[in-house]
Write a protein that holds these residues in place. Structure first.
Motif, short mmCIF file in Angstrom:
data_model
loop_
_atom_site.label_atom_id
_atom_site.label_comp_id
_atom_site.label_asym_id
_atom_site.label_seq_id
_atom_site.Cartn_x
_atom_site.Cartn_y
_atom_site.Cartn_z
N LEU A 32 0.85 -1.20 0.00
CA LEU A 32 0.00 0.00 0.00
C LEU A 32 0.88 1.24 0.00
N ALA A 33 0.76 2.05 -1.04
CA ALA A 33 1.61 3.23 -1.19
C ALA A 33 1.23 4.30 -0.17
N PRO A 34 2.21 4.98 0.41
CA PRO A 34 1.91 6.05 1.37
C PRO A 34 1.02 7.14 0.82
N TYR A 35 1.16 7.47 -0.47
CA TYR A 35 0.34 8.56 -1.02
C TYR A 35 -1.14 8.21 -0.99
N LYS A 36 -1.46 6.91 -1.09
CA LYS A 36 -2.86 6.50 -1.00
C LYS A 36 -3.37 6.62 0.43
N MET A 37 -2.49 6.32 1.38
CA MET A 37 -2.88 6.44 2.78
C MET A 37 -3.07 7.91 3.16
N ILE A 38 -2.23 8.78 2.61
CA ILE A 38 -2.35 10.21 2.89
C ILE A 38 -3.67 10.75 2.36
N ARG A 39 -4.10 10.25 1.21
CA ARG A 39 -5.40 10.69 0.67
C ARG A 39 -6.51 10.42 1.67
N SER A 40 -6.45 9.25 2.32
CA SER A 40 -7.48 8.92 3.30
C SER A 40 -7.37 9.80 4.53
N LEU A 41 -6.13 10.10 4.95
CA LEU A 41 -5.94 11.00 6.09
C LEU A 41 -6.52 12.38 5.78
N GLN A 42 -6.27 12.87 4.58
CA GLN A 42 -6.81 14.18 4.20
C GLN A 42 -8.33 14.16 4.20
N TYR A 43 -8.90 13.07 3.71
CA TYR A 43 -10.36 12.95 3.69
C TYR A 43 -10.92 12.99 5.10
N VAL A 44 -10.28 12.25 6.01
CA VAL A 44 -10.76 12.19 7.39
C VAL A 44 -10.61 13.55 8.06
N GLN A 45 -9.47 14.21 7.87
CA GLN A 45 -9.26 15.51 8.49
C GLN A 45 -10.23 16.55 7.97
N ASP A 46 -10.53 16.50 6.68
CA ASP A 46 -11.51 17.43 6.13
C ASP A 46 -12.90 17.15 6.70
N THR A 47 -13.20 15.87 6.92
CA THR A 47 -14.47 15.50 7.51
C THR A 47 -14.59 16.04 8.94
N VAL A 48 -13.51 15.97 9.68
CA VAL A 48 -13.48 16.51 11.04
C VAL A 48 -13.74 18.02 11.00
N ALA A 49 -13.06 18.71 10.10
CA ALA A 49 -13.21 20.17 10.00
C ALA A 49 -14.63 20.57 9.66
N LEU A 50 -15.33 19.72 8.93
CA LEU A 50 -16.70 20.02 8.53
C LEU A 50 -17.72 19.60 9.57
N SER A 54 -16.65 12.47 15.27
CA SER A 54 -16.40 11.04 15.49
C SER A 54 -15.22 10.54 14.66
N ALA A 55 -14.87 11.28 13.61
CA ALA A 55 -13.75 10.87 12.76
C ALA A 55 -12.40 11.17 13.38
N MET A 56 -12.37 11.84 14.51
CA MET A 56 -11.09 12.19 15.12
C MET A 56 -10.33 10.96 15.58
N GLU A 57 -11.04 9.93 16.01
CA GLU A 57 -10.37 8.69 16.40
C GLU A 57 -9.74 8.03 15.18
N MET A 58 -10.44 8.06 14.05
CA MET A 58 -9.88 7.51 12.83
C MET A 58 -8.66 8.31 12.39
N GLN A 59 -8.67 9.61 12.61
CA GLN A 59 -7.52 10.44 12.27
C GLN A 59 -6.29 10.00 13.05
N ARG A 60 -6.46 9.77 14.35
CA ARG A 60 -5.33 9.32 15.17
C ARG A 60 -4.81 7.97 14.70
N PHE A 61 -5.74 7.09 14.35
CA PHE A 61 -5.33 5.77 13.88
C PHE A 61 -4.54 5.87 12.57
N LEU A 62 -5.01 6.69 11.65
CA LEU A 62 -4.34 6.82 10.37
C LEU A 62 -2.95 7.44 10.52
N LEU A 63 -2.83 8.44 11.39
CA LEU A 63 -1.51 9.03 11.62
C LEU A 63 -0.53 7.99 12.12
#
Length: 445
Positions: A32-50, A54-63
């Protein structure tokens, strides 16, 4: 890869299934390429900002997962420039700064631009001012790249104190190329602070309006509320009342009421009596049946505003009538200090030196009690007071978190405690105000 791979490839936020995701960490991540994982992190962080907290736990996991992948990946992984960019974005998105150090040491093939990594290392270690020149030289090359929006935030944070106008240009670029993201949320919020501190009121109000329209559900919206209150109080004479009302109109009733109460409190302490009365009145209107604490606080702040401008004796009676059990520790101290000021104004001028010394000692007591008070076992009033303190929710970490320590301290909003500007409660020429001001400094921000 199973579930984790499907999640990381699609960006689907399924925080309820986090235990299942966590068990997948044991699976092989080498494909699994890191750039694909970063895309998911960005998606989760944007979801948190909006607003999806509940996505904050997923953010910590992805980091954590991305950190492991970057550290254990082979050097050949970074033959793909997208993975190089992913590592840089991770470092500027709240990731472990030590991981960047590890990658640089392993980079025998020169995948990473040493100019950029040196600047980021200085910034992430708290030496942002040392990276200002290099960031200014590098940013034009990277502004349209995948790391551009994040680099814009870093560049802006590094020059906020020395060149606020340049910092705003960086923030504006970040907002332009990353709309609807956590990058835009952070850029807007910090732009409000910069413009307000620089006295660019129109700009600051424009940024505040944009933020209120888009990010009131962000976990960092409480910081915005505090910045907006300070902006409104500090520059009330230059701001149209309709503009304040428009920004607050985007908030729900409980949040509007809290902002009005906060505004009334700070305005009363700062001597902005018209604004204090207006905000207190609106807070009273927005307080529903059975909500005694907001009404009591509104009465208190309205009474404080009346001390210098109205009948002092009447104002003191009104303040004394407010029950202490409805107030937080800080507001009880504020009430006691306001009462002491009013009593000093009404007292006969002839007084012995010993009596003056005793008065000063008495005035210091409520403030000292507020300082010594524990935050454990908060009452309903304490909880209401805490709800108006943006810093009660924690510090910001997701995007470009490593702001210089001094700047971060300066950027943090003022506390809701008693302000040293308390001397504006009464008009100039009343002899005891200087002593009272000195006594209250311990409760300042």
């Amino acid at each position: 890869m199973g579930f984790l791979r499907r999640f990381l490839l699609t960006g689907t936020v399924l925080c309820a299934a986090l235990p299942a995701v966590a068990s997948a960490r044991a699976e092989d991540l080498d494909d699994l390429a890191p750039y694909k994982m970063i895309r998911s992190l960005q998606y989760v962080q944007d979801t948190v900002a909006l607003g999806d907290h509940s996505a904050m736990e997923m953010q910590r996991f992805l980091l954590s997962t991305i950190d492991e992948r970057l550290r254990t990946g082979e050097s050949a992984l970074f033959d793909d420039p997208r993975n190089v960019d992913a590592a840089l974005v991770y470092a500027m998105s709240g990731g472990n700064p030590e991981t960047l150090e590890v990658l640089i040491k392993k980079d025998v093939d020169g995948h990473f631009d040493s100019r950029l990594t040196d600047a980021l290392r200085s910034y992430l270690s708290g030496r942002g001012t040392q990276s200002v020149k290099s960031l200014a030289e590098i940013f034009p090359e990277y502004k349209r790249s995948r790391v551009g929006p994040y680099l814009a935030l870093v560049s802006a944070n590094s020059v906020m104190r020395k060149d606020p106008a340049l910092a705003l240009t960086y923030f504006d670029w970040a907002r332009l190329v990353a709309p609807g993201t956590i990058v835009e949320e952070a850029a807007l919020r910090r732009s409000i602070y910069i413009a307000s501190e620089a006295g660019w009121i129109d700009k600051s109000m424009a940024y505040a309006n944009r933020y209120a329209r888009r990010y009131l559900r962000s976990p960092y919206a409480s910081q915005f509320a505090d910045l907006f209150v300070k902006l409104a109080v500090d520059h009330f004479e230059a701001i149209k009342e309709d503009d304040i009302l428009e920004i607050l109109s985007f908030m729900d009733v409980p949040r509007q009421r809290e902002v009005y109460l906060r505004m009334a409190r700070l305005a009363a302490i700062s001597g902005k009596n018209k604004l204090a009365s207006l905000a207190a009145e609106r807070a009273q209107v927005l307080s529903g049946d059975g909500e005694s604490v907001p009404k009591v606080l509104a009465d208190l702040y309205s009474g404080l505003a009346s001390v210098p401008s109205g009948d002092v004796a009447e104002a003191m009676e009104s303040i004394i009538a407010i029950p202490d059990d409805k107030l937080s520790t800080k507001d009880r101290a504020l009430k006691a200090a306001a009462r002491a000021v009013a009593e000093e104004v009404l007292r006969e001028p002839a007084v012995s030196v010993a009596a003056e010394t005793q008065t000063e000692t008495d005035l210091a007591k409520p403030v000292q009690q507020a300082e010594d008070a524990s935050s454990d076992g908060l009452s309903e009033a304490e909880l209401a007071d805490r709800a108006m303190d943006p810093r009660a929710g924690g510090e910001e970490t997701p995007v470009a978190a490593a702001v210089e320590p001094e700047q971060e301290k300066k950027e943090q909003p003022e506390s809701a405690g008693i302000d040293p500007a308390f001397d504006t409660f009464v008009s100039g020429g009343r002899s005891k105000l200087d002593e009272i001001d000195a006594l209250l400094k311990g409760e300042g921000s």
